[in-house]
Design an enzyme around this catalytic site. Sequence first.
Site, PDB file in Angstrom:
ATOM      1  N   LYS A 178       0.850  -1.200   0.000  1.00  0.00           N
ATOM      2  CA  LYS A 178       0.000   0.000   0.000  1.00  0.00           C
ATOM      3  C   LYS A 178       0.882   1.246   0.000  1.00  0.00           C
ATOM      4  CE  LYS A 178      -1.836   2.794   3.014  1.00  0.00           C
ATOM      5  NZ  LYS A 178      -1.777   4.008   2.179  1.00  0.00           N
ATOM      6  N   GLU A 252      10.045   2.029  10.428  1.00  0.00           N
ATOM      7  CA  GLU A 252      11.031   3.097  10.240  1.00  0.00           C
ATOM      8  C   GLU A 252      10.283   4.422  10.303  1.00  0.00           C
ATOM      9  OE1 GLU A 252      14.001   2.631  10.604  1.00  0.00           O
ATOM     10  OE2 GLU A 252      14.046   0.468  10.376  1.00  0.00           O
ATOM     11  N   CYS A 286      13.400  11.847   5.981  1.00  0.00           N
ATOM     12  CA  CYS A 286      13.347  11.403   7.383  1.00  0.00           C
ATOM     13  C   CYS A 286      14.698  11.612   8.061  1.00  0.00           C
ATOM     14  CB  CYS A 286      12.933   9.951   7.454  1.00  0.00           C
ATOM     15  SG  CYS A 286      13.996   8.887   6.479  1.00  0.00           S
ATOM     16  N   GLU A 386       9.625  16.895  15.081  1.00  0.00           N
ATOM     17  CA  GLU A 386       9.965  16.686  13.670  1.00  0.00           C
ATOM     18  C   GLU A 386       9.131  17.648  12.822  1.00  0.00           C
ATOM     19  OE1 GLU A 386       8.519  13.175  11.454  1.00  0.00           O
ATOM     20  OE2 GLU A 386      10.567  12.976  10.700  1.00  0.00           O
TER      21      GLU A 386
HETATM   22  P1  NAD Z   1       2.321   8.715   7.479  1.00  0.00           P
HETATM   23  O1  NAD Z   1       2.623   8.007   8.746  1.00  0.00           O
HETATM   24  O2  NAD Z   1       1.207   9.686   7.479  1.00  0.00           O
HETATM   25  O3  NAD Z   1       1.959   7.657   6.351  1.00  0.00           O
HETATM   26  C1  NAD Z   1       2.869   6.659   5.925  1.00  0.00           C
HETATM   27  C2  NAD Z   1       2.088   5.524   5.281  1.00  0.00           C
HETATM   28  O4  NAD Z   1       1.361   4.852   6.305  1.00  0.00           O
HETATM   29  C3  NAD Z   1       1.036   5.979   4.267  1.00  0.00           C
HETATM   30  O5  NAD Z   1       0.971   5.021   3.228  1.00  0.00           O
HETATM   31  C4  NAD Z   1      -0.237   5.977   5.085  1.00  0.00           C
HETATM   32  O6  NAD Z   1      -1.393   5.837   4.298  1.00  0.00           O
HETATM   33  C5  NAD Z   1      -0.005   4.765   5.968  1.00  0.00           C
HETATM   34  N1  NAD Z   1      -0.723   4.727   7.252  1.00  0.00           N
HETATM   35  C6  NAD Z   1      -0.899   5.748   8.124  1.00  0.00           C
HETATM   36  N2  NAD Z   1      -1.599   5.301   9.206  1.00  0.00           N
HETATM   37  C7  NAD Z   1      -1.828   3.983   9.009  1.00  0.00           C
HETATM   38  C8  NAD Z   1      -2.493   2.970   9.754  1.00  0.00           C
HETATM   39  N3  NAD Z   1      -3.065   3.222  10.931  1.00  0.00           N
HETATM   40  N4  NAD Z   1      -2.559   1.727   9.253  1.00  0.00           N
HETATM   41  C9  NAD Z   1      -1.983   1.443   8.059  1.00  0.00           C
HETATM   42  N5  NAD Z   1      -1.356   2.357   7.292  1.00  0.00           N
HETATM   43  C10 NAD Z   1      -1.265   3.611   7.760  1.00  0.00           C
HETATM   44  O7  NAD Z   1       3.679   9.387   6.970  1.00  0.00           O
HETATM   45  P2  NAD Z   1       3.924  10.313   5.691  1.00  0.00           P
HETATM   46  O8  NAD Z   1       3.348  11.660   5.960  1.00  0.00           O
HETATM   47  O9  NAD Z   1       3.513   9.589   4.454  1.00  0.00           O
HETATM   48  O10 NAD Z   1       5.513  10.390   5.683  1.00  0.00           O
HETATM   49  C11 NAD Z   1       6.233  11.261   6.492  1.00  0.00           C
HETATM   50  C12 NAD Z   1       6.767  10.548   7.724  1.00  0.00           C
HETATM   51  O11 NAD Z   1       7.497   9.411   7.333  1.00  0.00           O
HETATM   52  C13 NAD Z   1       7.729  11.391   8.524  1.00  0.00           C
HETATM   53  O12 NAD Z   1       7.454  11.257   9.896  1.00  0.00           O
HETATM   54  C14 NAD Z   1       9.088  10.787   8.212  1.00  0.00           C
HETATM   55  O13 NAD Z   1      10.070  10.972   9.194  1.00  0.00           O
HETATM   56  C15 NAD Z   1       8.737   9.368   8.033  1.00  0.00           C
HETATM   57  N6  NAD Z   1       9.743   8.696   7.224  1.00  0.00           N
HETATM   58  C16 NAD Z   1      10.606   7.849   7.846  1.00  0.00           C
HETATM   59  C17 NAD Z   1      11.597   7.213   7.122  1.00  0.00           C
HETATM   60  C18 NAD Z   1      12.561   6.262   7.785  1.00  0.00           C
HETATM   61  O14 NAD Z   1      13.203   5.511   7.071  1.00  0.00           O
HETATM   62  N7  NAD Z   1      12.686   6.253   9.084  1.00  0.00           N
HETATM   63  C19 NAD Z   1      11.711   7.432   5.742  1.00  0.00           C
HETATM   64  C20 NAD Z   1      10.818   8.310   5.143  1.00  0.00           C
HETATM   65  C21 NAD Z   1       9.828   8.926   5.896  1.00  0.00           C
END
Ligand code: NAD
Length: 485
Positions: A178, A252, A286, A386
């Site tokens: 997804k 992550e 990130c 963040e």
């Molecule tokens: P997000 O958490 O809003 O969403 C990430 C993904 O998770 C999306 O596909 C979303 O639809 C899905 N999702 C959210 N809640 C869910 C749930 N309850 N059940 C299943 N799926 C769910 O994050 P974002 O806004 O897309 O990305 C930004 C964040 O990602 C920042 O906090 C960033 O630090 C983090 N990030 C971390 C890394 C890493 O490697 N540590 C890399 C890139 C981004």
Amino acid sequence: MSESATVFKNLIAGEWTESVSGKTFANINPADTRDVVGQFQASVVADAQAAIQAASSAFAQWRRTPVTARARIVNKAADWLESHADTFAQELTREEGKPLAQSRDEILRSAQVLRFYAVEAQSFTGETFPSDDPEQHVYTQREPLGVVTVITPWNFPISIPARKIAPALMAGNTVIFKPSSDAPLIGYRLAEAFAQAGIPAGVLNFITGRASDIGAAITESPVVRAISFTGSTAAGEHIHRSVPITTRTQMELGGKNPLIVMDDADLDRAVDLAVKGGLSLSGQACTGTSRILVMESVRETFTAKLVERVKSLKIGSGVTPGMDLGPLANRKQLESVLGYVASGKEQSTHLIGGEQLTGEGFEHGYYVTPAVFSDVPESARIYREEIFGPVLAITSVTGYDDAIAKANDTEYGLSAAIATSNPRYMHRFADEIEAGTVKINRTTTGNVINAPFGGLKRSSTSTFRESGRAGLEFYTQIKTVYRGL
Ligand code: NAD
């Protein structure tokens, strides 16, 4: 424009299918919100269940498929990405905003990741152990887990899925993928690459939709044996807490990454690390540098140089050549970044930037100029939370010990960097910093594909690393076999 936008389907059980909801959602260009990149399936629980069922049915056969046959498919998918890199880069930039050259690099890197796992998985084996019994052979064997779910964010919308899906498939698992609703098209292209490479029906399933509609279905089912998630700490921790105890997770999450600038550092180079690490991808990495802890003795010179560099950065649509920063990825990002800028102005000294651009060429996009704050106290929101945007917070430190204490004063531990020419500090920093990725005279961003990647503290569940060989460990379980005669 929206009426004529292409409708993209889910891939379930080898068929490109519409959601049973009959509904779609729009994927919007953040550089020009009038432009609808495509319509994607607004999937519901029944679609998610169909994907899980398909992945479950496909597992027995895929697990028995020889590793070289799996590798042929994965390499063919890499060929497809490489041969379409230019078109796919245009699409990635259109849906996510990053400069075109970065989109192209990301696609080519994803192909490289696929090729890496196609080879690496072929020599990923168990171990043998000496035994006192001469007629006994003790060894471990690794086997796939079963159905795994891959959930990814929008900021690296193909390289993160690639580094999760390739090891999962090569290890013999079947996958439900997804992507983020803010950049689903390049995820679709990845699924398409595998489909045209001949991946058997059900082995890779692609499903789009809101987390609130399908999130629980694809994570909480006991059929799902593992979840590899990259995204926000809030979402990752929620999923981690909600899944059955038998489900392996790899989360992550967020970061608040520091760059320490010592007084012995080459300051021009340190400025380079701050700008590249903190502002590329408009600060939406990130591992992006967010806090700069600079020695008081060089603070003024460093800050002046940094502000000059930031002034020279070019902001514009990712398709315009030579731009340093593109738009932010969506409206939520824009509002959140502007909110942090406002709080930074209240709690510290504002030096430059942080304005929304609304003039000609910018009026339909989510553009913000990069911001720099100094005298940022440890209590400030821009020091602690963040931001995920182009905002740099400078705090002065009195010496190495003060710097490392401040660097570690965060709930996150994803990446951290130091600029120094002193080998003693280099050594101590690697030892004392609480971060999963440690950079010495390098940007906090960026990681190689053949080494493990992941965070400490609340940046990761610290269960399994991804990337490199560690990626394969996550997707396999070990059996210890005692074979007598
Ligand atoms: P997000 O958490 O809003 O969403 C990430 C993904 O998770 C999306 O596909 C979303 O639809 C899905 N999702 C959210 N809640 C869910 C749930 N309850 N059940 C299943 N799926 C769910 O994050 P974002 O806004 O897309 O990305 C930004 C964040 O990602 C920042 O906090 C960033 O630090 C983090 N990030 C971390 C890394 C890493 O490697 N540590 C890399 C890139 C981004």
